[in-house]
Motif scaffolding. Structure first.
Motif, short mmCIF file in Angstrom:
data_model
loop_
_atom_site.label_atom_id
_atom_site.label_comp_id
_atom_site.label_asym_id
_atom_site.label_seq_id
_atom_site.Cartn_x
_atom_site.Cartn_y
_atom_site.Cartn_z
N ASN A 71 -1.76 -6.48 -8.30
CA ASN A 71 -1.29 -7.69 -7.87
C ASN A 71 -1.73 -8.76 -8.75
O ASN A 71 -2.87 -9.07 -9.06
CB ASN A 71 -1.71 -8.00 -6.42
N TRP A 79 -2.79 -0.46 -6.92
CA TRP A 79 -1.80 0.91 -6.73
C TRP A 79 -1.57 1.80 -7.63
O TRP A 79 -1.37 1.59 -8.87
CB TRP A 79 -0.40 0.35 -6.28
N ARG A 84 3.40 5.40 -0.47
CA ARG A 84 4.24 3.96 0.10
C ARG A 84 3.78 2.77 -0.74
O ARG A 84 2.56 2.63 -0.94
CB ARG A 84 3.96 3.99 1.53
N LYS A 85 4.86 2.12 -1.11
CA LYS A 85 4.52 0.88 -1.71
C LYS A 85 3.71 -0.10 -0.89
O LYS A 85 4.02 -0.29 -0.03
CB LYS A 85 5.80 0.40 -2.46
N ARG A 87 2.59 -4.00 0.41
CA ARG A 87 3.44 -5.06 0.57
C ARG A 87 3.54 -6.07 -0.38
O ARG A 87 4.49 -6.53 -0.71
CB ARG A 87 2.93 -5.86 1.86
N TRP A 88 2.39 -6.08 -1.17
CA TRP A 88 2.54 -6.99 -2.22
C TRP A 88 3.40 -6.52 -3.42
O TRP A 88 4.04 -7.17 -4.07
CB TRP A 88 1.06 -7.45 -2.77
N VAL A 89 3.49 -5.29 -3.55
CA VAL A 89 4.47 -4.54 -4.51
C VAL A 89 5.90 -5.04 -3.92
O VAL A 89 6.73 -5.19 -4.82
CB VAL A 89 4.21 -2.95 -4.64
N GLU A 90 6.18 -4.55 -2.76
CA GLU A 90 7.63 -4.84 -2.02
C GLU A 90 7.88 -6.29 -2.45
O GLU A 90 9.10 -6.64 -2.88
CB GLU A 90 7.34 -4.26 -0.84
N ALA A 91 6.95 -7.27 -2.24
CA ALA A 91 7.23 -8.60 -2.12
C ALA A 91 7.64 -9.18 -3.83
O ALA A 91 8.59 -9.65 -3.78
CB ALA A 91 6.25 -9.57 -1.58
N LEU A 93 8.85 -6.96 -6.08
CA LEU A 93 10.23 -6.49 -6.37
C LEU A 93 11.22 -7.29 -5.72
O LEU A 93 12.17 -7.71 -6.52
CB LEU A 93 10.28 -5.05 -6.05
N LYS A 94 10.98 -7.89 -4.60
CA LYS A 94 12.08 -8.55 -4.05
C LYS A 94 12.25 -9.98 -4.50
O LYS A 94 13.09 -10.88 -4.84
CB LYS A 94 11.42 -9.00 -2.64
N SER A 98 9.67 -6.52 -11.95
CA SER A 98 9.80 -5.35 -11.98
C SER A 98 8.38 -4.53 -11.87
O SER A 98 7.33 -5.26 -12.15
CB SER A 98 10.40 -4.66 -13.33
#
Length: 104
Positions: A71, A79, A84-85, A87-91, A93-94, A98
């Motif tokens: 992060n 990670w 599962r990804k 939350r900080w990875v998903e955030a 990516l959104k 990349s």
């Protein structure tokens, strides 16, 4: 051994019932262990292991993965890329980043 069940109280009957249930479970577990030991000994005498004869593969444990991503806001959050990804990875990516941007 005979027990006059009609003379026992409800509390005594329930206690007896739980003791019988536990005793049956213990007996069955003991018999299973004895059977497995006997089968293992027979297989060993024939030059095999019981797992070989049953076709059971040894379980392979995965080594803990090395972190591949961190992060940017908190480098202690990492990670491995497995599972599962976070939350900080998903955030991230959104937000348009990349996985290469998060790579360690």
């Amino acid at each position: 051994m005979t027990v006059d069940l009609d003379r026992l109280s409800l509390k005594e009957l329930k206690s007896l019932q739980s003791q019988v249930t536990a005793s049956i479970a213990s007996f069955e577990e003991r018999k299973k262990k004895e059977a497995v030991a006997e089968l293992e000994e027979k297989a060993r005498s024939l030059g095999f292991s019981l797992n070989e004869l049953l076709g059971v593969a040894k379980s392979r444990k995965l080594a803990p993965g090395k972190p591949k991503y961190a992060n940017p806001a908190n480098r202690t959050e990492t990670w491995t890329g497995r599972g599962r990804k976070p939350r900080w990875v998903e955030a991230a990516l959104k937000a348009g980043k990349s996985l290469d941007d998060l790579a360690i």
